[in-house]
Design an enzyme around this catalytic site. Structure first.
Site, PDB file in Angstrom:
ATOM      1  N   CYS A  20      65.507 -36.156  42.454  1.00  0.00           N
ATOM      2  CA  CYS A  20      65.404 -37.762  42.166  1.00  0.00           C
ATOM      3  C   CYS A  20      66.036 -37.938  41.125  1.00  0.00           C
ATOM      4  CB  CYS A  20      63.844 -38.229  42.531  1.00  0.00           C
ATOM      5  SG  CYS A  20      62.919 -38.540  40.946  1.00  0.00           S
ATOM      6  N   ASN A  63      56.887 -28.377  40.265  1.00  0.00           N
ATOM      7  CA  ASN A  63      58.440 -28.635  39.872  1.00  0.00           C
ATOM      8  C   ASN A  63      59.018 -29.359  38.329  1.00  0.00           C
ATOM      9  OD1 ASN A  63      58.697 -26.579  42.520  1.00  0.00           O
ATOM     10  ND2 ASN A  63      58.630 -29.262  43.750  1.00  0.00           N
ATOM     11  N   ASN A 110      62.256 -43.577  42.974  1.00  0.00           N
ATOM     12  CA  ASN A 110      62.090 -42.095  43.195  1.00  0.00           C
ATOM     13  C   ASN A 110      61.985 -41.413  44.224  1.00  0.00           C
ATOM     14  OD1 ASN A 110      59.248 -42.560  42.548  1.00  0.00           O
ATOM     15  ND2 ASN A 110      59.308 -40.296  42.532  1.00  0.00           N
TER      16      ASN A 110
END
Length: 312
Positions: A129, A169, A288
């Site tokens: 994002c 992540n 995002n």
């Protein structure tokens, strides 16, 4: 012309936002399957309520569904670690993949910069994002400059909009975004930082981009940045400059010493952005989600047009 059938792996924030976008906005895609691993997840429950086939046994369970055979494009909204297995299955089953994880198995894709270059690839990666928000700005500076020795991005998102997959992540986020800044943005060296902001009420997504460029005038950079903002707004209407672009010039008589690079003479550009989400799933502070799913959707629609006869 019939729509191209697609599937989403991942029923969290990103997958659910994408599900709603496809259902409500896509002229070219029909969502056939939503795949998760938690039978009680809100995303799977919403999909079932809409009459969409679901699997709570992951991609292996989805392959047992009759709807899977008709799927042509698969979105992966899970994790970088899980994506490798998902890609192996989809490659074996002859399906295109739009990867919304930072796995980066396929080439990086930022629609306004290089989408047309990778439409023949079985797997395209949407970076992150933060990458989708900032790489267009890095590229906007690079395309009017002779060189771009350095670019740094800082992406600040509400912690409320960061689900378990995003949090898992974070390391991959920084590595993948950094590389995207270099490979797509055109910076010789890149750096990426993500901040999960716990502020209440939740803050809208904010992004800061710093570049050091050579051989470009401030007016050229400002015009290129403004043009790129308009291009991104074509699929993310809430994308905008927070304030005017700022510049600082370093002349040959007072160069900047960059560790690992040497003496720099040129223009430092500071770009301040905010991304307001469309509110398809989470409220508008979750820009995002919006920029990631909007970029993935735009890419998948171009894949459908090129490969499966969807009307342009």
């Amino acid at each position: 012309m019939p729509k191209t059938k697609c599937a989403i792996i991942g029923s969290g924030n990103i997958g659910t936002d994408l599900m709603i976008k496809i259902r409500e906005t896509s002229a070219h895609l029909e969502l056939a399957v939503v795949i998760g691993i938690d039978p009680e997840s809100e995303g799977l429950a919403r999909a079932r309520s809409l009459g969409i086939a679901t699997s709570h046994d992951g991609i292996d369970g989805a392959r047992m569904l009759p709807e899977w055979q008709e799927v042509r494009i698969v979105f992966d909204a899970t994790s970088a670690k899980a994506h490798a297995y998902h890609n192996d299955i989809c490659r074996m089953d002859g399906k295109y993949m739009v990867d919304l994880t930072p796995a980066a198995i396929g080439p990086y894709c930022v629609p306004v910069v290089n989408m047309e270059d990778h439409l023949d690839q079985q797997n395209v990666n949407m970076v992150t994002c933060g990458g989708q928000a900032t790489i267009p700005m890095v590229y906007a500076v690079r395309r009017v400059s002779q060189a771009l020795p350095y670019a740094e991005i800082v992406a600040s998102v509400s912690s409320r909009s960061a689900g378990p997959g995003t949090r898992a992540n974070l390391d991959e986020f920084t590595r993948t975004t950094k590389k995207g800044v270099e490979v797509i943005g055109g910076a010789k060296r890149g750096k990426a930082i993500i901040i999960l902001n716990p502020a209440e009420p939740p803050m809208i997504m904010r992004d800061t981009v710093y570049t050091l460029s050579e051989g470009a005038e401030e007016t050229e950079i400002a015009e290129s940045v403004a043009a790129m903002v308009q291009e991104v707004q074509a699929y993310v209407p809430g994308y905008r400059l927070k304030q005017e672009v700022q510049f600082e010039r370093f002349g040959h008589n007072s160069p900047l010493n960059i560790p690992g690079y040497g003496m720099f003479s040129g223009v430092k550009t500071s770009i301040f952005l905010e991304v307001e989400g469309a509110g398809h799933y989470l409220p508008p502070y979750a820009g995002n989600l919006d920029i990631m799913t909007s970029a993935g959707l735009a890419t998948a629609e171009r894949l459908a047009i090129k490969h499966f006869g969807a009307a342009a």
